[in-house]
Write an enzyme that holds these catalytic residues in place. Structure first.
Site, PDB file in Angstrom:
ATOM      1  N   THR A  80     -28.669 -28.906 -16.558  1.00 49.45           N
ATOM      2  CA  THR A  80     -28.404 -27.985 -15.462  1.00 49.45           C
ATOM      3  C   THR A  80     -28.838 -28.601 -14.140  1.00 49.45           C
ATOM      4  O   THR A  80     -29.891 -29.219 -14.052  1.00 49.45           O
ATOM      5  CB  THR A  80     -29.158 -26.668 -15.684  1.00 49.45           C
ATOM      6  OG1 THR A  80     -28.787 -26.120 -16.956  1.00 49.45           O
ATOM      7  CG2 THR A  80     -28.837 -25.664 -14.589  1.00 49.45           C
TER       8      THR A  80
ATOM      9  N   HIS B  51     -34.172 -23.055 -20.892  1.00 48.40           N
ATOM     10  CA  HIS B  51     -33.545 -22.502 -22.084  1.00 48.40           C
ATOM     11  C   HIS B  51     -32.756 -21.262 -21.699  1.00 48.40           C
ATOM     12  O   HIS B  51     -33.323 -20.220 -21.362  1.00 48.40           O
ATOM     13  CB  HIS B  51     -34.600 -22.172 -23.139  1.00 48.40           C
ATOM     14  CG  HIS B  51     -34.014 -21.707 -24.430  1.00 48.40           C
ATOM     15  ND1 HIS B  51     -34.315 -20.489 -24.985  1.00 48.40           N
ATOM     16  CD2 HIS B  51     -33.103 -22.284 -25.259  1.00 48.40           C
ATOM     17  CE1 HIS B  51     -33.640 -20.342 -26.113  1.00 48.40           C
ATOM     18  NE2 HIS B  51     -32.902 -21.413 -26.304  1.00 48.40           N
TER      19      HIS B  51
END
Length: 308
Positions: free
Chosen positions: A164, A217
């Site tokens: 990300t 996560h």
């Protein structure tokens, strides 16, 4: 307002082999975005440009070309820009952040996914590419190895399992913007959508409260709507709560409630900013005034002059 931009390259166990390239990548992206802010450009233009630089950076990141593969060996990208547009499960778009911005500006919707997102991209002239064009040979080898050998249960053990990238910015008019994009988690189920494209989870932006981009996560982040939680904690301080305190409290809450690790960058309407994480590492960079700040390990706060 003093223009400011903060970028991150993902919160995970960044290996030493990627450390130098990762730091260089976020520094370059922060410089690119800040160049827009310095000439009076908008926060939205700044974060999009910075994000595109991160999506294109194959040496360090894989949120665009080179993204991790799902269980069928396919690329599925998610992207978001606020307020508010998102795409998920796109397989033939090099820059999901630009497509997400188009959803925001050219449609009455907030999120498009999969085939519909691709059709929309083609209808407005955004270039699509063959799905295999986003795959790299190195990621294909990693995917094959992952499929052959049982993966470790901790998702943060995957060397390139978290890719990300994100950016937040404040422009001289006082406008805030955030973007986040990702290739997800290696060997994810086909159709899996993480936090990145979910408004209030992977990112959130409110000119009265602040802008946030999250990483880590995804399932844990979604359970606590991490981005909105961070802004909520900033609001509790009547907008004088330090951004770093709000991020720290929110990450601690996520760890306690759902045992999730991650990180976030945030910027307040005042220009106060933060880059914090509970994982082993998170690469980040901030451009403000005449200085570029950056870090990788906990407690890092390096500075260099932007004139260099």
């Amino acid at each position: 307002m003093e223009p400011t931009i903060v970028v991150h390259g993902g919160a995970w166990a960044v290996p030493d082999s990627l450390a130098e390239a990762s730091v260089a990548g976020v520094k370059a992206a922060a410089r690119d975005g800040f160049a827009i802010l310095k000439i009076g450009g908008s926060a939205l233009d700044a974060v999009e440009l910075a994000e595109r630089a991160l999506e294109d950076d194959l040496a360090a990141f894989d949120a665009g070309c080179g993204a991790v593969l799902n269980t069928d060996g396919e690329v599925e990208l998610d992207g978001k820009t606020l307020a508010a547009g998102a795409v998920s499960s796109v397989r033939n778009i090099t820059h999901p952040v630009t497509l997400a911005r188009a959803v925001m500006e050219k449609t009455d919707h907030i999120m498009l996914t999969d085939r519909g997102a691709s059709q929309f991209a083609e209808s407005i002239g955004i270039t699509t590419v063959p799905t295999d064009a986003l795959m790299t040979e190195s990621e294909r080898r990693e995917w094959e190895h992952y499929k052959k050998y049982a993966p470790e249960p901790n998702p943060f053990c995957s060397v390139r399992g978290h890719d990300t990238v994100g950016a937040v910015a404040l422009d001289h008019r006082g406008n805030l913007a955030c973007v986040t994009s990702t290739g997800g988690i290696r060997n994810k189920m086909v159709g899996r959508v993480g936090d990145t494209s979910i408004i209030v989870s992977g990112g959130y932006d409110d000119d009265q409260s602040g802008a946030v981009s999250c990483t880590g996560h995804g399932e844990s982040i979604m359970k606590v709507t991490l981005a909105r939680l961070i802004l909520f904690n900033m609001e509790l301080g009547n907008r004088v709560c330090l951004a770093r305190d709000a991020v720290d409290v929110s990450l601690a809450y996520m760890g306690e409630r759902v045992q999730g690790g991650g990180g976030a960058i945030a910027i307040a309407p005042s220009g106060d900013w933060a880059a914090r994480f509970t994982t082993q590492r998170m690469v980040w960079a901030t451009a403000k005034g005449e200085s570029l700040f950056y870090g990788l390990d906990p407690q890092d706060m390096f500075e260099e002059k932007l004139s260099k």
